[in-house]
Enzyme design. Structure first.
Site, mmCIF file in Angstrom:
data_model
loop_
_atom_site.group_PDB
_atom_site.id
_atom_site.type_symbol
_atom_site.label_atom_id
_atom_site.label_comp_id
_atom_site.label_asym_id
_atom_site.label_seq_id
_atom_site.Cartn_x
_atom_site.Cartn_y
_atom_site.Cartn_z
ATOM 1 N N PHE B 140 0.853 -1.185 0.000
ATOM 2 C CA PHE B 140 0.000 0.000 0.000
ATOM 3 C C PHE B 140 0.888 1.235 0.000
ATOM 4 O O PHE B 140 2.033 1.162 0.428
ATOM 5 C CB PHE B 140 -0.891 0.010 1.253
ATOM 6 N N GLN B 254 -9.294 14.107 2.481
ATOM 7 C CA GLN B 254 -8.509 13.343 1.509
ATOM 8 C C GLN B 254 -9.270 13.133 0.194
ATOM 9 O O GLN B 254 -10.450 12.804 0.211
ATOM 10 C CB GLN B 254 -8.147 11.980 2.099
ATOM 11 N N HIS B 256 -9.145 11.260 -3.784
ATOM 12 C CA HIS B 256 -8.567 10.198 -4.594
ATOM 13 C C HIS B 256 -8.638 10.653 -6.054
ATOM 14 O O HIS B 256 -9.653 11.198 -6.469
ATOM 15 C CB HIS B 256 -9.374 8.914 -4.381
ATOM 16 N N LEU B 266 -14.880 4.401 -6.756
ATOM 17 C CA LEU B 266 -13.431 4.400 -6.884
ATOM 18 C C LEU B 266 -12.935 3.529 -8.044
ATOM 19 O O LEU B 266 -13.329 2.379 -8.174
ATOM 20 C CB LEU B 266 -12.878 3.837 -5.575
ATOM 21 N N GLU B 269 -5.892 2.629 -8.264
ATOM 22 C CA GLU B 269 -4.628 3.047 -8.859
ATOM 23 C C GLU B 269 -4.067 2.024 -9.835
ATOM 24 O O GLU B 269 -3.232 2.348 -10.668
ATOM 25 C CB GLU B 269 -3.606 3.267 -7.731
ATOM 26 N N ARG B 300 -0.777 10.107 -5.148
ATOM 27 C CA ARG B 300 -2.209 10.385 -5.236
ATOM 28 C C ARG B 300 -2.558 11.868 -5.172
ATOM 29 O O ARG B 300 -3.317 12.377 -5.991
ATOM 30 C CB ARG B 300 -2.909 9.755 -4.049
ATOM 31 N N HIS B 368 -12.692 11.445 -0.500
ATOM 32 C CA HIS B 368 -12.560 10.029 -0.150
ATOM 33 C C HIS B 368 -12.595 9.751 1.351
ATOM 34 O O HIS B 368 -13.166 8.769 1.786
ATOM 35 C CB HIS B 368 -11.247 9.508 -0.741
ATOM 36 N N ARG B 404 -4.247 10.425 5.933
ATOM 37 C CA ARG B 404 -4.299 9.061 6.432
ATOM 38 C C ARG B 404 -3.703 8.131 5.394
ATOM 39 O O ARG B 404 -3.907 8.303 4.203
ATOM 40 C CB ARG B 404 -5.735 8.668 6.695
#
Ligand SMILES: Cc1cc2nc3c(=O)[nH]c(=O)nc-3n(C[C@H](O)[C@H](O)[C@H](O)COP(=O)(O)OP(=O)(O)OC[C@H]3O[C@@H](n4cnc5c(N)ncnc54)[C@H](O)[C@@H]3O)c2cc1C
Ligand code: SF4
Ligand code: SF4
Ligand code: FES
Lengths: 242, 607
Positions: B140, B254, B256, B266, B269, B300, B368, B404
């Site tokens: 991640f 946040q 995305h 979503l 990626e 991101r 997000h 985060r």
């Protein structure tokens, strides 16, 4: 894109209102690019009729809130594109479940009862030790459990099931699939006879008449036919051993 | 006949996602009487939507070898851009492995280590045969080791279903389709909530020694969000509306880069990782113009910023849902798309009605996650109010600071549920419950008045859905990924106006029983208040940190801004009041994050 006018015939009924009768109400909406029933229904509510009731949560086909009969077929409204439908669309609530109003039904209570009826949690005498490493499991087994656990409790398999429509305590394909999930889990210490007490009845696996409407209707493709066969076989054996 | 039903318990927990349920399990196993409230059946909570996984430094997988809570702690602090509370991050990192193992004990089919050799990104990975069958992890962003434990692509789903199975087993009372409208309090202490039954529309009172808010994020303030439609931040604003409880770091939002238009689901990626391009309205691949080295694979936040910048210059594709750009994966071929990118292909087909083998995918950066929330101490107790706790995405505990890391929020919900659940239980055992009936009466009357005013259009006929759209637009346009003084001022002014207008909402539908328009109308003022706190906090914070990026102040400023914003809303006020507290640094002094620099330099160069 040539714009279509969509005509929606939507079931309306509020069981809380004593003197109201079930009826069908018609709404007309201009179709837009990429329009789903989630978008269309919200447009109707915000622009035409703020009393209309329906349920969406994830609007992404993963939470199971929005099962309804779309031109007679039980499926998820959020991932149904209007362009896949004719320009006249009939929306009805899922049968079997308690009607809360219009297109909204109480799947939550129904599924919680099935969880209680089938004791859908890991039964074990082992106590968790925070200092010990986890118990090992093969990755293959883990994925096999996940395949059964993917059910989102949308109720589409229940709404289209002949047995569930006439037998109030029948746990349906989703219920049987849930039991299968625990049967194959090595952490669950119940034996066959204990499972037989849970699903070896007409409310369980023996109530199923095997026409497989459920399998066709599952929007996320759980192999319900296989799961029903697996549990039927196991329970037939267990019943025979009694 | 009483005007409302009354329920009493030791603890009332508002929210039955992972955080609320884990805390409920903790308290119930200690013999306390708990009631869980939820807008929807617990298993439909937004926690079930998480696919990626949950971070814990088990170190079983080859690429996680040598991982430890120390490394997890450091990644979390860096990820937060030094905005987090390091005591909390430490406690969190130490507890996460236990949380993951306990979930395994309860039934999560975590993916396991398979011994042998396989290829990843051109490298050979050898899994240790000794670790066979232990919980494995995936890669991640922002983590030094592979640490994210997962169940195929359904981590959140299996976590929530398993947690809920424990809730059912323990016989914990759940009232679903119930919405908390306000907290019952006397300015010092919280005694429970006033709620509305979403089946019948009737009001209810829940009294308890401890009240817990676990209502998740507020993504829907932005309209365009990857979040569920029920994520409207209601738990946050009922706390804010006490006038005593502050929200922490609301400006930390946040985004995305690739939510699909128009449903904002979503698109992972993976699409860009495998070689997908971003194109503008002229079919021009614009990322190399901005980020010549990393192109579409910059981090991101950087990609999100570039897309918005390009759209602002007029290169977006117009649509009924606002301007967007295209994601092009056609050149990868049908074979690759239908196997390696199956998820993306399914989402495109189901929700945009297009086939990415032949068509371009419309995408835009999308809200997000909310780092901000009800500010609590390390025990989960809300600032400013006795007997009130918060946890999960609704809280600012605060281990995420200004950004985060993926996989850290599922872990937070469960770890916080364990730790804070214990604290709540201890507190509750000692706490008295003597709430005066006149206090209850006063709080119920307040809600009854609001409802009657809305139904009878006593104050006016403002349309709730219009206000809502204006609020969504204001945030999306002015308090997005790029922030500037001018835009933020515009947003604050607009939100000020919307807040005023929200007092004049009137229903068109009569509002009888479980009327959905009434439900929306009851939330609108609170939602606008949250939006206002976000915009005002962002306007005041003259630096860039984590997800909060000011074009006019592109550098992090530890000298002046190593602080946490506390937004208060005094009763009767028409705007929030901002205060600040220092961020406590215990182990890791501020330094270089090690990523996300490219855009800072680029902005600096441009100016
Ligand atoms: C698309 C997506 C993917 C994600 N993937 C990951 C991932 O891979 N890894 C990761 O770590 N994180 C991920 N996240 C983030 C993570 O899923 C959430 O932060 C987390 O699940 C929040 O849990 P929660 O328990 O705090 O709240 P939720 O799960 O949102 O639950 C909130 C609960 O509160 C209830 N509620 C709300 N308001 C009220 C009210 N007024 N009255 C009564 N009840 C109320 C709701 O009904 C619900 O039960 C993802 C998020 C998104 C949007
Ligand atoms: S096969 Fe069984 S469970 Fe499935 S629809 Fe038919 S009767 Fe119902
Ligand atoms: S088995 Fe399939 S159709 Fe039935 S409830 Fe589960 S997801 Fe829905
Ligand atoms: S809204 Fe979640 S499945 Fe349709």
């Amino acid at each position: 894109m040539n714009q279509r006018k969509l005509t929606f015939h939507i079931f309306r009924y509020n069981p809380e209102a004593a003197n109201e009768k079930p009826r069908t109400q018609t709404y007309v909406v201009n179709e837009e690019m990429g329009m789903t029933l989630f978008i269309a229904l919200n447009k109707i509510r915000e622009e035409q009729d703020p009393t209309l009731k329906f349920d969406f949560v994830c609007r992404a086909g993963i939470c199971g809130s929005c099962g309804m009969l779309i031109n007679g077929t039980p499926t998820l409204a959020c991932k149904t594109l209007t362009k896949q439908l004719p320009d006249t669309i009939t929306l009805m609530p899922l049968p079997v479940f308690k009607l809360l109003g219009d297109l909204s039904v109480d799947t939550g209570t129904w599924f919680r009862n099935v969880s209680l009826q089938t004791e859908s949690w890991i039964h074990t005498d082992k106590v968790f030790d925070p200092d010990a490493p986890e118990e090992r499991m093969s990755n293959e087994k883990a994925l096999q459990i996940y395949e059964a656990e993917r059910c989102i409790e949308c109720g589409c398999c229940i709404g289209g099931c002949a047995t569930a429509n006439i037998k109030p305590n029948f746990i349906g394909a989703a219920g049987v699939n849930r039991v299968a999930r625990f049967m194959i889990d090595p952490r669950d210490e119940r034996d066959e006879q204990q499972y037989f007490d849970i699903v070896g009845s007409e409310d369980g696996i023996f109530g199923c008449i095997g026409l497989m409407a459920c399998d066709d209707n599952c929007p996320i493709g759980i192999p319900l036919q296989g799961q029903l066969a697996y549990v039927r076989r196991k329970m037939a054996m267990a019943g025979w051993k009694r | 006949m009483s005007r409302y039903d009354l329920f009493s318990s030791d603890i009332v927990i508002v929210g039955a996602g992972l955080a609320g349920e884990r805390a409920a399990v903790e308290a119930a196993s200690q013999g306390l009487n708990v009631i869980l409230l939820s807008l929807v059946p617990p298993r439909r909570s937004h926690s079930s939507a998480a696919q990626g996984g949950m971070q814990a430094s088990l170190g079983n997988s080859a690429m996680g070898k040598g991982d430890s809570p120390d490394i997890h702690f450091a990644d979390t602090v860096k990820g937060s851009d030094w905005g987090c509370d390091q005591d909390v991050a430490r406690l969190f990192a130490e507890t996460a492995p236990i949380a993951v193992r306990q979930m395994a004990h309860w039934g999560i089919p975590w993916n396991r280590v398979v011994p042998g050799t396989r290829m990843y990104d051109g490298k050979e990975i050898h899994e240790d045969p000794e670790k066979e069958g232990l919980i494995t992890a995936r890669n991640f962003g922002g983590t030094a080791k592979w640490r994210t434990c997962y169940t195929a692509d359904g981590s959140g789903h299996t976590l929530l279903y398993t947690m809920d199975s424990v809730v059912i087993k323990l016989g914990i009372t759940v009232h679903d389709r119930t919405e908390a409208l306000s907290l019952i309090h006397d300015g010092e202490r919280c005694y429970g909530v006033v709620a509305r039954c979403l089946r019948t529309g009737a009001l209810r009172v829940y009294t308890a020694k401890s009240t817990v808010i676990a209502t998740g994020g507020y993504g829907r303030l932005y309209g365009a969000s990857t979040n569920a439609v029920i994520n409207e931040g209601s738990g946050m604003f009922v706390a804010l509306e006490t006038g005593r409880v502050p929200l922490g770091n609301m400006e930390a939002v946040q985004f995305h880069p690739t939510g699909i238009v128009p449903s904002w689901i979503l698109i992972t990626e993976g699409a860009r990782g495998d070689g997908g391009y971003l194109l503008d309205k002229n079919g021009h691949r614009f990322m190399p113009d901005y980020e010549p080295n990393k192109k579409e694979l910059a981090s991101r936040d950087v990609v999100s910023r570039r897309i918005i910048q390009h759209i602002r210059k007029g290169y977006g594709v117009d649509s009924p849902y606002g301007p967007h750009v295209w994601l092009d994966i056609r050149h990868l071929g049908a074979q690759h798309i239908n196997t390696n990118l199956r998820e993306i292909a399914n989402i495109s087909r189901n929700f945009a009605g297009i086939d990415p083998v032949r068509d371009l995918i419309p995408v835009r950066p999308t809200q997000h996650y909310s780092m901000g929330g009800i500010r609590t101490n390390i025990d989960g107790m809300a600032y400013g109010m006795e007997g009130l706790f918060a946890l999960g995405e609704a809280a600012c505990w605060d281990m995420h600071g200004f950004n985060r890391l993926g996989g850290n929020s599922l872990a937070e919900t469960i770890v916080a549920g364990m730790i804070i659940g214990k604290k709540i239980s201890g507190y509750t055992r000692e706490a008295p419950l003597n709430v005066s009936s006149s206090l209850i009466e006063e709080h119920v009357r307040m809600q009854e008045d609001r409802i009657q005013s809305l139904i009878h259009c006593r104050n006016g006929k403002e349309n709730v859905y219009e206000l809502r759209r204006e609020m969504e637009q204001t945030l999306s346009e002015n308090v997005g990924i790029f922030r500037t003084e001018e835009a933020l001022q515009k947003a604050v002014a607009k939100l000020h106006e919307l807040h005023q207008r929200s007092h004049y909402v009137g229903l068109r539908s009569g509002g009888q029983r479980a009327n959905p328009e009434l439900a929306s109308a009851l939330r609108i003022t609170g939602m606008i208040k949250l939006a206002y706190c976000i915009a005002a906090g962002a306007l005041a914070r003259k630096e860039s940190r984590g997800s909060h990026f000011r074009e006019d102040y592109p550098k992090r400023d530890d000298e002046n801004w190593l602080t946490r914003t506390l937004a208060y809303w005094p009763v009767g006020a028409d705007q929030p009041e901002l205060k600040y507290e220092p961020v406590k640094i215990t182990e890791l002094p501020p330094g270089d994050r090690g990523y996300g620099e490219a855009s800072m330099d680029a902005v600096g160069a441009k100016r």
